[in-house]
Design an enzyme around this catalytic site. Sequence first.
Site, PDB file in Angstrom:
ATOM      1  CE1 TYR A  26       3.229  12.588  12.587  1.00 56.49           C
ATOM      2  CE2 TYR A  26       1.209  13.847  12.342  1.00 56.49           C
ATOM      3  CZ  TYR A  26       2.031  13.030  13.097  1.00 56.49           C
ATOM      4  OH  TYR A  26       1.649  12.648  14.345  1.00 56.49           O
TER       5      TYR A  26
ATOM      6  N   GLY B 293      -2.668  17.276   3.951  1.00 59.90           N
ATOM      7  CA  GLY B 293      -3.461  16.213   4.562  1.00 59.90           C
ATOM      8  C   GLY B 293      -3.828  15.148   3.551  1.00 59.90           C
ATOM      9  NE  ARG B 294      -2.175   9.541   2.471  1.00 55.41           N
ATOM     10  CZ  ARG B 294      -1.808   9.269   1.219  1.00 55.41           C
ATOM     11  NH1 ARG B 294      -1.016  10.088   0.557  1.00 55.41           N
ATOM     12  NH2 ARG B 294      -2.224   8.165   0.628  1.00 55.41           N
TER      13      ARG B 294
ATOM     14  CG  HIS C  28      25.578   5.353  32.205  1.00 54.69           C
ATOM     15  ND1 HIS C  28      25.071   6.621  31.989  1.00 54.69           N
ATOM     16  CD2 HIS C  28      26.923   5.484  32.316  1.00 54.69           C
ATOM     17  CE1 HIS C  28      26.078   7.482  31.981  1.00 54.69           C
ATOM     18  NE2 HIS C  28      27.214   6.815  32.177  1.00 54.69           N
TER      19      HIS C  28
ATOM     20  CE  LYS D 175       9.363   8.473   8.004  1.00 54.37           C
ATOM     21  NZ  LYS D 175       7.997   8.729   7.544  1.00 54.37           N
TER      22      LYS D 175
ATOM     23  N   GLY E 139       0.790  -1.231   0.000  1.00 55.51           N
ATOM     24  CA  GLY E 139       0.000   0.000   0.000  1.00 55.51           C
ATOM     25  C   GLY E 139       0.824   1.283   0.000  1.00 55.51           C
TER      26      GLY E 139
END
Length: 463
Positions: A185, A270-271, A442, A52, A41
């Site tokens: 976004y 937007g979508r 740590h 990304k 999709g």
Amino acid sequence: MNEIHCKLLVVGAGPGGYVCAIRAGQLGVDTVIVEEAKAGGTCLNVGCIPSKALIHVAEEFDKISAYSNGTPLGIRVEKPQIDLAATIAWKNGIIGRLNSGVQGLLRKAKVKIVNGHARFRDGKTVEVETETGLQIIHAATVVIATGSVPLELPGLPFGGNVISSTEALSLSEVPRHLAVVGGGYIGLELGTAFAKLGSRVTIVEATQKILPQYDAELTKPLAERLEKIGVRIVVDAKAKSMAKDRNALVIEREGAEEIIDVDKVLVTVGRRARLEGWGLEELDLEMNGRAIRIDEQCRTSMRGIYAVGDVTGEPMLAHRAMAQGAMVAEITAGLRRRWEVRCIPAICFTDPEIVSAGLSPQEARAQGLEINQGQFPFHANGRAMTMQAEDGFVRVVCRADNHLILGIQAVGTGVSELSASFAEAIEMGARLEDIAGTIHAHPTRSEAFQEAAMKALGHALHS
Ligand code: FAD
Ligand code: NAD
């Protein structure tokens, strides 16, 4: 004419649909999935994954470019160059691997895949235009997972130099000047990436600040970084149209028009749910605005028809779609399931990244809750210093009376990887004392989460 009878039919193989089909197959449900484009999709093909990949390349390029100007780290490098066509080919390779992976998983779960455009005849019957002709599918249960499409602005229809995120993720050259309409976004993720790759970027946002859904404290480090990398942000401004006589964008701000010369205009306002072309008019579904209304089991208003993912509205996130899909599969297999999640973490993959899980302080107060909060800055975290990643903080929001954690927000380099800890804390009903008492290794940036919890208890150790 070919006819198939099955127990479960899933329309759309995005994260919502393919996860639903895989899970149903695993549970022994006789399942068919129809997809007109590629498995995975929007998310896999033109969304999460390619964006990304591009962001990663932009970060590497930006880092090496910065090093070529001299670095205190003792690394000396030449000025780098970008070959965007090669970048896109690499990105497409990743998509190809994931496409085959999803198809392999569907086959492994014994799901039948039908390639073609699906259209409902009625609530139990779908016809699919395949390469070999019309395929009719009869199903006891149907899942609508048709996803979403980018919103178009009336004055700026897609085409030519006005592009959506889909085209932006496949450009062969870095545009010299890119105007991004919408500072949400997608606009910020891709705007940042192109700025780092060398574009002069202008972001035009209609509201008073970028990422209006987040509070100003959370977005401040991002706004500062955008300024540092030369991105111009124009808020309280609306994009109107392309100029008539030249390649330029016309915007309106404070009642006046401004013209911005551009090579490309990326519209990311937007979508919206994909509701056209698949026979919605043949069904009698109740709507929730411009999305399909669902209940806590993703049931629509018609018996035997479920809907998952972006077609059901906000939040339009891949991990929400997947969780809905898996739940519907289990319900179809006879398991007792309903939507009981306490939070859906959201991440903006900008520089620095922003994570939000659960309630912000403002949202908690708006619900009438009395809260405490603790915030720990990365500039007091040793690991962040060694990684030159001192911008940002982790903030924990809890109930004042019993310290139950209501929300966690963070802004900083790489904080996306903390999102799972945040969501786990909220889902497991953690209190401040649970996080403060958990040994965080740590040196890691995750210590900022523990310190933020300690701060809310009044005794942070390192600030
Ligand atoms: P979709 O992924 O849209 O899939 C729907 C599928 O149905 C498509 O494959 C389509 O071809 C098919 N289909 C539709 N109609 C028919 C029909 N009639 N017949 C056959 N097939 C049909 N979300 C995140 O969580 N994290 C991110 O980092 C992130 N980044 C994004 C970046 C960009 C640039 C974009 C655009 C989106 C991003 N998203 C992200 C959102 C995410 O992609 C969507 O929330 C997610 O893909 C929704 O999944 P879905 O299954 O509901 O729909
Ligand atoms: P968005 O809703 O995040 O942002 C749209 C922005 O456009 C808003 O800030 C809005 O005020 C602004 N806007 C609207 N009309 C405008 C106009 N005429 N002129 C100027 N600004 C205008 O939408 P998006 O960035 O297109 O992303 C769509 C969806 O995709 C998101 O809601 C999100 O669910 C999903 N997504 C998620 C991720 C992620 O999780 N990292 C990444 C990308 C996309």
